[in-house]
Scaffold this active site. Structure first.
Site, short mmCIF file in Angstrom:
data_model
loop_
_atom_site.label_atom_id
_atom_site.label_comp_id
_atom_site.label_asym_id
_atom_site.label_seq_id
_atom_site.Cartn_x
_atom_site.Cartn_y
_atom_site.Cartn_z
N ARG A 249 2.01 -10.74 0.91
CA ARG A 249 2.24 -9.76 1.99
C ARG A 249 1.88 -10.46 3.30
O ARG A 249 0.73 -10.87 3.50
CB ARG A 249 1.41 -8.51 1.76
N HIS B 177 -3.47 2.16 0.09
CA HIS B 177 -4.52 1.15 0.29
C HIS B 177 -5.82 1.71 -0.26
O HIS B 177 -6.25 2.80 0.14
CB HIS B 177 -4.65 0.81 1.77
N GLU C 253 -3.08 -2.73 -0.49
CA GLU C 253 -4.32 -3.42 -0.14
C GLU C 253 -5.44 -2.85 -0.99
O GLU C 253 -5.41 -1.67 -1.35
CB GLU C 253 -4.70 -3.22 1.34
N TRP D 119 -6.42 -7.60 -0.35
CA TRP D 119 -6.70 -8.03 1.02
C TRP D 119 -7.95 -8.90 1.01
O TRP D 119 -8.96 -8.50 0.47
CB TRP D 119 -6.93 -6.81 1.92
N TYR E 289 -9.62 1.55 -0.67
CA TYR E 289 -10.93 1.08 -0.24
C TYR E 289 -11.97 2.10 -0.69
O TYR E 289 -11.91 2.58 -1.82
CB TYR E 289 -10.92 0.82 1.27
N ASN F 271 2.24 -1.14 8.81
CA ASN F 271 0.95 -1.10 8.14
C ASN F 271 0.14 0.13 8.56
O ASN F 271 0.05 0.44 9.76
CB ASN F 271 0.15 -2.36 8.49
N GLU F 272 -0.41 0.86 7.58
CA GLU F 272 -1.31 1.99 7.82
C GLU F 272 -0.89 2.77 9.07
O GLU F 272 -1.65 2.89 10.05
CB GLU F 272 -2.75 1.48 7.95
#
Length: 475
Positions: free
Chosen positions: A94, A239, A268, A297, A241, A172-173
């Site tokens: 990516r 993503h 990610e 990531w 996290y 992205n995001e």
């Protein structure tokens, strides 16, 4: 992931002559009417698509992404990272790009062409993403998705014809944690505009909430976004996290997307974030069981408290960090699970699915009966292999064997022993009535040489893996 607080561009280290030569040769560009395009030798037919929950490559084979992010726009002197990641086993990279709306720079068409060419030379699939949209509505100066599409429109002539090697991650995001309901219309509009421009690539859309979708807005509205794509070729990216700090949160989100029969990737993730743990092992283990792609990531260059997310020290592949060891060397990490996309199997050119494979190089078709000049018709058998099983669903691959004489086509039938139901399938015409299933070849995958076996199609189904007795009738 947000950008580094400070972006220090280090002096480029030396690259091997092999890498430079590959990049130079693959990045050969020609100017046509003032527009940058890849040389005609790079042209190909077809590209990535989605079938149910699966990403399918240009040769009709399921492809499961295993890779990392490379922060190209912030560290343009580290171009060799693409080759280094490939050498570490990644099948997908990516690549972080800039649309010019933030202060870290703009990716140009010639830069874009060089990135794509290098990915192809290193036999990795590119996911290209605009990072300027990060945290829109909350992050000062963030670009809108509509502005991101403006950037992609400028790149159309570079990326046209690269659908077998490139996925386009629109932004992205692209939404923070404020007024997140606007994400739905913005994402629908971006997908529609990309198709109106002419993009035929698989499109990747990131979730709101800085990608983590803790409000489940992407999950709840995925059908609407997918329906907006006239090509039915959109892949959703979450993503993971600290919102996904426990195994159950990971499994629940995967289960919810599987229930919608829509394709999901983990765009990610880390092993911790902002001092809180992330259930990284569950992400890897569940993704492997379900055939879900992931991108960890990130390779190197993090700062501002995110240095722990570097996978190598100072862009040196010989110095893996503890996070890098988990990404590349864990049980379900890259080295143990990544498989190259099949478009790289024969010199990097995808097979034309409209042409049947050639078993006899002198005839260009299935091996002929030397006494008649016509294909022989023989007996066949078939079997179902359970490739992965995640409880509520599973993936099966089907192999046909020509037991006596070559065959030019096949029809398979079987009866499920339980309440299994086929959810999606590829490379076959398949119907299910009650517990009975019938599947046939789609032309190009019908031929099997005498005494040989060939994996011919795949499917996903519900309610646990099963391998019933399959009846094969040769054409």
């Amino acid at each position: 992931m947000t950008i580094p607080n400070t972006v220090a561009v280090p002096a480029p280290r030396g690259r091997s002559p092999r890498t430079w030569l590959l990049a130079a040769g693959a990045a050969l560009l020609v100017a046509v009417a003032g527009i940058w395009q890849l040389a005609p030798a790079e042209a190909q037919q077809g590209g990535f698509s989605v079938e149910g929950t699966q990403l399918i490559d240009a040769n009709g084979n399921p492809f499961v992404m295993r890779g990392s992010s490379h922060p190209h726009v912030w560290y343009q002197g580290e171009f060799e990272s693409i080759g280094e990641l490939s050498d570490l086993g990644a099948n997908t990279i990516r690549v972080v790009l800039g649309s010019g709306h933030r202060d870290w720079g703009t990716t140009t068409p010639s830069d874009m062409a060089a990135i794509v060419a290098e990915c192809k030379a290193q036999q990795v699939i590119c996911i290209l993403e605009v990072h300027d949209t990060t945290g829109y509505g909350e992050e000062s100066g963030a670009a809108s998705l509509d502005q991101a599409v403006d950037f992609w429109e400028d790149m159309y002539d570079v990326l046209q014809g690269e659908e077998a090697y490139v996925l386009v991650n629109i932004g992205n995001e692209p939404w923070g944690n404020q007024n997140t309901s606007g994400w739905v219309d913005a994402t629908v509009g971006a997908v529609e505009r990309m198709r109106d421009i002419g993009f035929e690539h698989t499109l990747v859309v990131d979730a709101p909430n800085w990608g983590q979708d803790w409000e489940q807005l992407m999950l709840d509205n995925a059908e609407q976004v997918f329906a907006a794509d006239e090509d039915a070729n959109t892949l959703f990216s979450v993503h993971m996290y600290q919102v996904y700090g426990t195994p159950q949160t990971v499994s629940d989100y995967f289960d919810a997307f599987a229930a919608k029969n829509l394709p999901l990737m983990v765009g990610e993730y880390g092993d911790e974030h902002q001092g809180e743990p992330v259930a990284w092992e569950t992400i890897q283990n569940e993704a492997q069981a379900r055939g879900i792609g992931w991108i960890a990531w990130s390779y190197s260059g993090n700062s501002g408290g995110n240095e722990h997310l570097d996978q190598v020290v100072n862009f040196d592949p010989a110095q893996l960090t503890s996070w890098g060891e988990r990404v590349f060397n864990s049980q379900n990490g890259i080295k143990n699970t990544a498989e190259r996309a099949s478009v790289f199997d024969d010199g990097g050119e995808p097979t034309d699915p409209t042409t049947a494979p050639s078993d006899d190089p002198t005839t260009g078709g299935p091996t002929d009966d030397p006494t008649t000049g016509d294909p022989t018709e023989g007996d066949c058998s078939a079997s179902i292999e359970v490739v992965s099983d995640w409880g509520s669903g599973w993936q099966g691959n089907v192999t046909v064997t020509a037991d006596q004489g070559a065959i030019s086509g096949w029809t398979l039938t079987w009866t499920w022993p339980g309440s299994q139901t086929v959810q999606s399938h590829w490379n076959t015409e398949l119907t299910q009535t009650g517990n009975s299933v019938s599947a046939g070849n789609v032309g190009w995958n019908g031929a099997v040489s005498s005494g040989q076996s060939r994996e011919v199609f795949g499917f996903t189904a519900t309610n646990g893996g099963a391998s019933p007795e399959v009846t094969c009738e040769a054409a």
